[in-house]
Write a protein that holds these residues in place. Structure first.
Motif, PDB file in Angstrom:
ATOM      1  N   TYR A   1       0.838  -1.213   0.000  1.00 21.57           N
ATOM      2  CA  TYR A   1       0.000   0.000   0.000  1.00 21.57           C
ATOM      3  C   TYR A   1       0.869   1.258   0.000  1.00 21.57           C
ATOM      4  N   LEU A   2       1.892   1.281   0.823  1.00 22.40           N
ATOM      5  CA  LEU A   2       2.770   2.456   0.895  1.00 22.40           C
ATOM      6  C   LEU A   2       3.471   2.704  -0.435  1.00 22.40           C
ATOM      7  N   LEU A   3       3.870   1.630  -1.099  1.00 22.65           N
ATOM      8  CA  LEU A   3       4.553   1.778  -2.385  1.00 22.65           C
ATOM      9  C   LEU A   3       3.608   2.290  -3.467  1.00 22.65           C
ATOM     10  N   ILE A   4       2.415   1.724  -3.544  1.00 21.24           N
ATOM     11  CA  ILE A   4       1.459   2.117  -4.590  1.00 21.24           C
ATOM     12  C   ILE A   4       1.037   3.573  -4.432  1.00 21.24           C
ATOM     13  N   THR A   5       0.877   4.025  -3.196  1.00 22.53           N
ATOM     14  CA  THR A   5       0.415   5.391  -2.945  1.00 22.53           C
ATOM     15  C   THR A   5       1.569   6.386  -2.814  1.00 22.53           C
ATOM     16  N   ARG A   6       2.767   5.942  -3.156  1.00 22.63           N
ATOM     17  CA  ARG A   6       3.942   6.812  -3.235  1.00 22.63           C
ATOM     18  C   ARG A   6       4.339   7.402  -1.883  1.00 22.63           C
ATOM     19  N   HIS A   7       4.072   6.671  -0.825  1.00 24.18           N
ATOM     20  CA  HIS A   7       4.637   7.027   0.480  1.00 24.18           C
ATOM     21  C   HIS A   7       6.015   6.359   0.565  1.00 24.18           C
ATOM     22  N   ARG A   8       6.949   6.855  -0.218  1.00 25.88           N
ATOM     23  CA  ARG A   8       8.213   6.157  -0.410  1.00 25.88           C
ATOM     24  C   ARG A   8       9.044   6.094   0.874  1.00 25.88           C
ATOM     25  N   ARG A   9       9.079   7.176   1.609  1.00 25.78           N
ATOM     26  CA  ARG A   9       9.878   7.165   2.828  1.00 25.78           C
ATOM     27  C   ARG A   9       9.307   6.183   3.851  1.00 25.78           C
ATOM     28  N   ALA A  10       7.986   6.191   3.996  1.00 24.47           N
ATOM     29  CA  ALA A  10       7.345   5.266   4.935  1.00 24.47           C
ATOM     30  C   ALA A  10       7.537   3.830   4.476  1.00 24.47           C
ATOM     31  N   ALA A  11       7.448   3.576   3.168  1.00 22.41           N
ATOM     32  CA  ALA A  11       7.653   2.225   2.645  1.00 22.41           C
ATOM     33  C   ALA A  11       9.073   1.753   2.923  1.00 22.41           C
ATOM     34  N   ALA A  12      10.054   2.647   2.718  1.00 21.48           N
ATOM     35  CA  ALA A  12      11.443   2.281   2.996  1.00 21.48           C
ATOM     36  C   ALA A  12      11.631   2.005   4.485  1.00 21.48           C
ATOM     37  N   THR A  13      11.025   2.835   5.329  1.00 21.68           N
ATOM     38  CA  THR A  13      11.131   2.624   6.775  1.00 21.68           C
ATOM     39  C   THR A  13      10.528   1.281   7.172  1.00 21.68           C
ATOM     40  N   ALA A  14       9.338   0.982   6.641  1.00 18.37           N
ATOM     41  CA  ALA A  14       8.679  -0.293   6.964  1.00 18.37           C
ATOM     42  C   ALA A  14       9.530  -1.469   6.512  1.00 18.37           C
TER      43      ALA A  14
ATOM     44  N   ALA B   1      -6.342  -8.344  -6.015  1.00 20.77           N
ATOM     45  CA  ALA B   1      -5.174  -7.459  -6.034  1.00 20.77           C
ATOM     46  C   ALA B   1      -5.340  -6.339  -7.051  1.00 20.77           C
ATOM     47  N   GLY B   2      -5.956  -6.662  -8.192  1.00 20.14           N
ATOM     48  CA  GLY B   2      -6.175  -5.629  -9.206  1.00 20.14           C
ATOM     49  C   GLY B   2      -7.138  -4.554  -8.739  1.00 20.14           C
ATOM     50  N   LEU B   3      -8.265  -4.953  -8.138  1.00 19.58           N
ATOM     51  CA  LEU B   3      -9.215  -3.980  -7.589  1.00 19.58           C
ATOM     52  C   LEU B   3      -8.559  -3.109  -6.526  1.00 19.58           C
ATOM     53  N   TRP B   4      -7.814  -3.762  -5.640  1.00 22.95           N
ATOM     54  CA  TRP B   4      -7.139  -3.059  -4.539  1.00 22.95           C
ATOM     55  C   TRP B   4      -6.139  -2.033  -5.085  1.00 22.95           C
ATOM     56  N   ALA B   5      -5.271  -2.466  -5.991  1.00 23.48           N
ATOM     57  CA  ALA B   5      -4.251  -1.558  -6.525  1.00 23.48           C
ATOM     58  C   ALA B   5      -4.880  -0.422  -7.321  1.00 23.48           C
ATOM     59  N   TYR B   6      -5.933  -0.732  -8.099  1.00 25.29           N
ATOM     60  CA  TYR B   6      -6.618   0.301  -8.878  1.00 25.29           C
ATOM     61  C   TYR B   6      -7.188   1.380  -7.970  1.00 25.29           C
ATOM     62  N   ARG B   7      -7.844   0.979  -6.873  1.00 24.82           N
ATOM     63  CA  ARG B   7      -8.467   1.969  -5.978  1.00 24.82           C
ATOM     64  C   ARG B   7      -7.415   2.800  -5.269  1.00 24.82           C
ATOM     65  N   LEU B   8      -6.326   2.164  -4.853  1.00 22.31           N
ATOM     66  CA  LEU B   8      -5.273   2.916  -4.172  1.00 22.31           C
ATOM     67  C   LEU B   8      -4.620   3.909  -5.116  1.00 22.31           C
TER      68      LEU B   8
ATOM     69  N   ARG C   1      -7.215   6.872   5.120  1.00 21.70           N
ATOM     70  CA  ARG C   1      -8.245   5.986   5.683  1.00 21.70           C
ATOM     71  C   ARG C   1      -8.681   4.941   4.674  1.00 21.70           C
ATOM     72  N   LEU C   2      -8.936   5.357   3.431  1.00 15.30           N
ATOM     73  CA  LEU C   2      -9.364   4.404   2.424  1.00 15.30           C
ATOM     74  C   LEU C   2      -8.263   3.395   2.136  1.00 15.30           C
ATOM     75  N   GLY C   3      -7.023   3.837   2.067  1.00 12.22           N
ATOM     76  CA  GLY C   3      -5.915   2.927   1.778  1.00 12.22           C
ATOM     77  C   GLY C   3      -5.767   1.846   2.828  1.00 12.22           C
ATOM     78  N   ILE C   4      -5.852   2.227   4.095  1.00 16.45           N
ATOM     79  CA  ILE C   4      -5.743   1.250   5.174  1.00 16.45           C
ATOM     80  C   ILE C   4      -6.929   0.299   5.149  1.00 16.45           C
ATOM     81  N   ALA C   5      -8.138   0.839   4.920  1.00  6.04           N
ATOM     82  CA  ALA C   5      -9.346   0.015   4.906  1.00  6.04           C
ATOM     83  C   ALA C   5      -9.295  -1.016   3.775  1.00  6.04           C
ATOM     84  N   ALA C   6      -8.960  -0.564   2.562  1.00  5.23           N
ATOM     85  CA  ALA C   6      -8.936  -1.480   1.417  1.00  5.23           C
ATOM     86  C   ALA C   6      -7.846  -2.524   1.566  1.00  5.23           C
ATOM     87  N   THR C   7      -6.703  -2.149   2.110  1.00  2.00           N
ATOM     88  CA  THR C   7      -5.599  -3.093   2.267  1.00  2.00           C
ATOM     89  C   THR C   7      -5.922  -4.164   3.302  1.00  2.00           C
TER      90      THR C   7
END
Length: 424
Positions: free
Chosen positions: A191-204, A274-281, A290-296
């Motif tokens: 989720y972090l990668l798809i939504t371009r939260h790059r720093r948070a994704a790297a930290t995780a 996975a396709g529906l999830w990635a498309y919505r994110l 909120r939507l990203g966490i809920a869908a994931t």
């Protein structure tokens, strides 16, 4: 959208008595009606860790006497549980139950708090009612009754969501720790990668890798056992066709029983989810946390080969978000009816009616009821919410008429459009 209601007065004596009666009724129901799980999973953790640290054998060699169940989490989770060696069994139960209840309170505050503030409801009665509704959910009381870790992991992810909403520098730490303890939350890194939260994704990623490496350094043989053998041994998880397994794989396993589930149909279902999830994110972008966490959370439960009923706490952010949308004014009756139906099903334990026989069309529909709920939640999240257009329309109306909204109401609408789990 909800109308601003101005300062709220505290509840009167009659309202307090009603709230107390509601709490008593819910407590009585939980104590008497649902089947208590006798801290089964906590006992597995407790005995497996004692078996391992007492040098009776390897961590993943332990099996529950007379059964195939064993310790299924990565070695880092076992390291986190080693303090249980210092506690007696009764004290372990007391500590774990207290910690689970505390985690439940914090999860409730993070999920319900933004909804309560945005709609301008009086905090005390709103939190009490929300707490009672929360406690009645089967995944919640099963998590406490089993002595499971789901609420702790959900709390870590929600704390990270709050950090993301605030632009905090520690965003990703909670998701990384959760993924090191259990593999299901690893999808939140996606989720972090798809939504371009790059720093948070790297930290995780760094936190998860560091925790896994630490476990390898402290217990190299145990780590090799997990990643080379135990991870792939589904027999230690239990029977895939068991009705408690409410994942897409579980539905296929029950349909094919006594044969094994179709790998092709499983892969097709996973790709579709996975396709529906990635498309919505991707469409929502990085702002709608909120939507990203809920869908994931919902997608992770559907994709996982094994999703026991108590794992469905990961669907709670989706329920909270959809309820928030449905309660906008003018009331979204269809959305509210669907959200209420999904909630009622998750409280009903209905799938257990097909515990011994999930054959036939009734078994396919009823025995997989929670699978259909998850698919419905995901589709509802994928649909574009009308609130975005409504908020813009109302904003234009206020500007055109020269009306000035109360400052806290304006902040609440901005909070909703960002979809944030901010607690300011």
């Amino acid at each position: 959208m909800s109308t601003w209601q101005g300062p709220q007065r505290g509840p009167g004596a009659r309202a307090l008595a009603s709230l107390a009666a509601l709490c008593a009724a819910v407590a009585l129901f939980i104590a008497l009606v649902p089947l208590h799980r006798d801290w089964f999973d906590l006992r597995v953790y407790y005995d497996a860790v004692h078996f391992w640290t007492g040098r009776s054998g390897g961590l993943y060699e332990y099996r529950v006497p007379g059964q195939d169940y064993g310790f299924t989490y990565p070695p880092f989770a076992a390291l986190c549980m080693t303090p249980m060696n210092l506690l007696s069994w009764p004290l372990t139960v007391a500590v774990a139950t207290t910690a689970n209840l505390a985690a439940a309170v914090l999860v409730l505050r993070l999920l319900a708090g933004p909804v309560i503030r945005r709609h301008g409801w009086p905090p005390l009665p709103a939190y009490v009612v929300a707490g009672c509704l929360f406690a009645l959910l089967e995944p919640v009381y099963d998590t406490v009754s089993f002595g499971q870790v789901n609420l702790f992991l959900l709390l870590l992810v929600l704390c990270d969501a709050r950090q993301l909403a605030r632009g905090g520098r520690f965003a990703g730490v909670g998701i990384g720790l959760a993924a090191a303890v259990k593999l299901t939350p690893a999808l939140f890194i996606g989720y972090l990668l798809i939504t371009r939260h790059r720093r948070a994704a790297a930290t995780a990623g760094v936190v998860a890798a560091a925790a896994t490496l630490l476990a390898h350094l402290l217990a190299p043989a145990t780590s090799r056992d997990f990643w080379s053998a135990a991870l792939w041994d589904t027999s230690r998880l239990g029977e895939l066709a068991y009705v408690s397994n409410q994942s897409w794989q579980g539905a296929l396993a029950r349909l094919a029983h006594p044969a094994g589930p179709s790998a092709l149909w499983w892969a097709c279902g996973v790709l579709a989810v996975a396709g529906l999830w990635a498309y919505r994110l991707h469409r929502a972008g990085p702002a709608d946390v909120r939507l990203g966490i809920a869908a994931t959370g919902v997608a992770a439960c559907l994709i996982s080969p094994v999703t026991w009923v108590h794992h469905l706490v990961w669907a709670l952010p989706a329920l909270a978000l959809l309820a928030d949308r449905a309660l906008e004014l003018p009331l979204r009756r269809a959305r509210l009816a669907w959200t209420a139906a999904a909630y009622a099903l998750l409280c009903s334990s209905v799938v257990w009616l097909w515990r011994y026989d999930s054959g036939g069309i009734d078994g396919f529909l009823g025995g997989n009821a929670f699978v259909w709920v998850q698919l419905g939640l995901l589709c509802a999240l994928v649909a574009r919410p009308p609130s975005d257009h409504l908020a813009a329309h109302q904003h234009g109306q206020h500007q055109g008429t020269g009306q000035q909204r109360p400052p806290d109401r304006e902040q609440a609408e901005a909070h909703d459009r960002g979809g944030r789990l901010d607690d300011r």
